[in-house]
Design a protein around this motif. Structure first.
Motif, PDB file in Angstrom:
ATOM      1  N   LEU A   1       3.713  13.018   3.443  1.00 37.05           N
ATOM      2  CA  LEU A   1       2.633  12.350   4.174  1.00 37.05           C
ATOM      3  C   LEU A   1       1.264  12.702   3.615  1.00 37.05           C
ATOM      4  O   LEU A   1       0.401  11.831   3.457  1.00 37.05           O
ATOM      5  CB  LEU A   1       2.710  12.723   5.663  1.00 37.05           C
ATOM      6  CG  LEU A   1       3.903  12.170   6.430  1.00 37.05           C
ATOM      7  CD1 LEU A   1       3.942  12.739   7.832  1.00 37.05           C
ATOM      8  CD2 LEU A   1       3.852  10.654   6.458  1.00 37.05           C
TER       9      LEU A   1
ATOM     10  N   GLU B   1       0.832  -1.212   0.000  1.00 38.44           N
ATOM     11  CA  GLU B   1       0.000   0.000   0.000  1.00 38.44           C
ATOM     12  C   GLU B   1       0.865   1.261   0.000  1.00 38.44           C
ATOM     13  O   GLU B   1       0.527   2.257  -0.645  1.00 38.44           O
ATOM     14  CB  GLU B   1      -0.947   0.004   1.199  1.00 38.44           C
ATOM     15  CG  GLU B   1      -1.992  -1.091   1.193  1.00 38.44           C
ATOM     16  CD  GLU B   1      -2.952  -1.014   0.039  1.00 38.44           C
ATOM     17  OE1 GLU B   1      -3.159   0.078  -0.528  1.00 38.44           O
ATOM     18  OE2 GLU B   1      -3.523  -2.058  -0.315  1.00 38.44           O
TER      19      GLU B   1
ATOM     20  N   PRO C   1      -5.947   6.092  -0.092  1.00 39.71           N
ATOM     21  CA  PRO C   1      -6.602   6.182   1.215  1.00 39.71           C
ATOM     22  C   PRO C   1      -6.458   4.917   2.069  1.00 39.71           C
ATOM     23  O   PRO C   1      -6.642   4.971   3.268  1.00 39.71           O
ATOM     24  CB  PRO C   1      -8.073   6.424   0.866  1.00 39.71           C
ATOM     25  CG  PRO C   1      -8.077   6.922  -0.533  1.00 39.71           C
ATOM     26  CD  PRO C   1      -6.871   6.327  -1.194  1.00 39.71           C
ATOM     27  N   LYS C   2      -6.107   3.778   1.455  1.00 36.17           N
ATOM     28  CA  LYS C   2      -5.987   2.534   2.219  1.00 36.17           C
ATOM     29  C   LYS C   2      -4.666   2.434   2.970  1.00 36.17           C
ATOM     30  O   LYS C   2      -4.481   1.513   3.756  1.00 36.17           O
ATOM     31  CB  LYS C   2      -6.130   1.333   1.282  1.00 36.17           C
ATOM     32  CG  LYS C   2      -7.516   1.183   0.690  1.00 36.17           C
ATOM     33  CD  LYS C   2      -7.658  -0.131  -0.032  1.00 36.17           C
ATOM     34  CE  LYS C   2      -7.157   0.005  -1.438  1.00 36.17           C
ATOM     35  NZ  LYS C   2      -7.339  -1.213  -2.230  1.00 36.17           N
ATOM     36  N   VAL C   3      -3.755   3.364   2.760  1.00 37.87           N
ATOM     37  CA  VAL C   3      -2.436   3.259   3.382  1.00 37.87           C
ATOM     38  C   VAL C   3      -2.527   3.431   4.897  1.00 37.87           C
ATOM     39  O   VAL C   3      -1.844   2.734   5.644  1.00 37.87           O
ATOM     40  CB  VAL C   3      -1.436   4.248   2.739  1.00 37.87           C
ATOM     41  CG1 VAL C   3      -1.667   5.667   3.185  1.00 37.87           C
ATOM     42  CG2 VAL C   3      -0.016   3.843   3.042  1.00 37.87           C
ATOM     43  N   GLN C   4      -3.378   4.307   5.386  1.00 42.18           N
ATOM     44  CA  GLN C   4      -3.491   4.516   6.827  1.00 42.18           C
ATOM     45  C   GLN C   4      -4.014   3.261   7.518  1.00 42.18           C
ATOM     46  O   GLN C   4      -3.496   2.850   8.552  1.00 42.18           O
ATOM     47  CB  GLN C   4      -4.407   5.704   7.121  1.00 42.18           C
ATOM     48  CG  GLN C   4      -4.546   5.983   8.608  1.00 42.18           C
ATOM     49  CD  GLN C   4      -5.430   7.169   8.896  1.00 42.18           C
ATOM     50  OE1 GLN C   4      -5.936   7.809   7.993  1.00 42.18           O
ATOM     51  NE2 GLN C   4      -5.629   7.457  10.160  1.00 42.18           N
ATOM     52  N   GLN C   5      -5.020   2.623   6.938  1.00 38.81           N
ATOM     53  CA  GLN C   5      -5.567   1.401   7.525  1.00 38.81           C
ATOM     54  C   GLN C   5      -4.524   0.286   7.537  1.00 38.81           C
ATOM     55  O   GLN C   5      -4.437  -0.475   8.491  1.00 38.81           O
ATOM     56  CB  GLN C   5      -6.816   0.959   6.762  1.00 38.81           C
ATOM     57  CG  GLN C   5      -7.442  -0.310   7.313  1.00 38.81           C
ATOM     58  CD  GLN C   5      -7.922  -0.158   8.734  1.00 38.81           C
ATOM     59  OE1 GLN C   5      -8.439   0.880   9.112  1.00 38.81           O
ATOM     60  NE2 GLN C   5      -7.733  -1.177   9.541  1.00 38.81           N
TER      61      GLN C   5
ATOM     62  N   ILE D   1      -1.276   0.614   7.756  1.00 35.12           N
ATOM     63  CA  ILE D   1      -0.293   0.913   8.805  1.00 35.12           C
ATOM     64  C   ILE D   1      -0.868   0.570  10.175  1.00 35.12           C
ATOM     65  O   ILE D   1      -0.188  -0.044  11.010  1.00 35.12           O
ATOM     66  CB  ILE D   1       0.143   2.391   8.731  1.00 35.12           C
ATOM     67  CG1 ILE D   1       0.932   2.645   7.450  1.00 35.12           C
ATOM     68  CG2 ILE D   1       0.964   2.781   9.959  1.00 35.12           C
ATOM     69  CD1 ILE D   1       1.217   4.101   7.174  1.00 35.12           C
ATOM     70  N   GLU D   2      -2.127   0.925  10.409  1.00 34.97           N
ATOM     71  CA  GLU D   2      -2.755   0.605  11.688  1.00 34.97           C
ATOM     72  C   GLU D   2      -2.877  -0.905  11.883  1.00 34.97           C
ATOM     73  O   GLU D   2      -2.671  -1.410  12.986  1.00 34.97           O
ATOM     74  CB  GLU D   2      -4.135   1.263  11.769  1.00 34.97           C
ATOM     75  CG  GLU D   2      -4.065   2.769  11.911  1.00 34.97           C
ATOM     76  CD  GLU D   2      -5.429   3.421  11.842  1.00 34.97           C
ATOM     77  OE1 GLU D   2      -6.446   2.700  11.739  1.00 34.97           O
ATOM     78  OE2 GLU D   2      -5.484   4.658  11.892  1.00 34.97           O
TER      79      GLU D   2
ATOM     80  N   GLY E   1      -1.190  10.073   1.689  1.00 36.65           N
ATOM     81  CA  GLY E   1      -2.542   9.871   2.230  1.00 36.65           C
ATOM     82  C   GLY E   1      -3.619  10.135   1.195  1.00 36.65           C
ATOM     83  O   GLY E   1      -4.622   9.431   1.126  1.00 36.65           O
TER      84      GLY E   1
END
Length: 117
Positions: free
Chosen positions: A96, A47, A104-108, A110-111, A100
């Protein structure tokens, strides 16, 4: 076929249809197994690669230029220090934001990686 046989066959078929629909149900699908740490890392890196290609590089370049300009102008007497601080700060923030917005799937992802035991 006589009338009694037709009536009996029709009754049996109707009864089977009603009994079949009354007892049929489907269990919900089982949840997928949680990913391993390596699978979560691989997904996150994939991602991040997509995010970098779709907006991270451009965001970094724009952020560096804006940070350089703001840093050099805002600290006029010691503008060299402002330029040195502003360029990497702007590049980081721009990268960043660009990543982002690019994926948009990159934050999910990482979490998910951080929360995977």
């Amino acid at each position: 076929m006589n009338t009694l046989t037709k009536l009996t066959a029709s009754t049996l078929i109707a009864g089977a249809v009603l009994a079949g629909t009354a007892t049929a149900h489907a269990d919900p699908a089982p949840p997928p197994p949680p990913p391993t740490k390596q699978q979560a890392l691989d997904a996150m890196l994939a991602e991040l690669g997509v995010a970098w290609a779709q907006g991270g590089a451009a965001g970094t370049a724009i952020g560096a230029v804006v940070g350089l300009g703001i840093g050099c102008v805002s600290m006029f007497p010691g503008s060299l220090a402002g330029c040195i601080i502003g360029a990497p700060t702007g590049a980081t923030i721009g990268g960043l934001i660009g990543m982002g917005n690019g994926n948009p799937k990159v934050q999910q992802s990482i979490e998910t990686y951080l929360n995977t035991p």
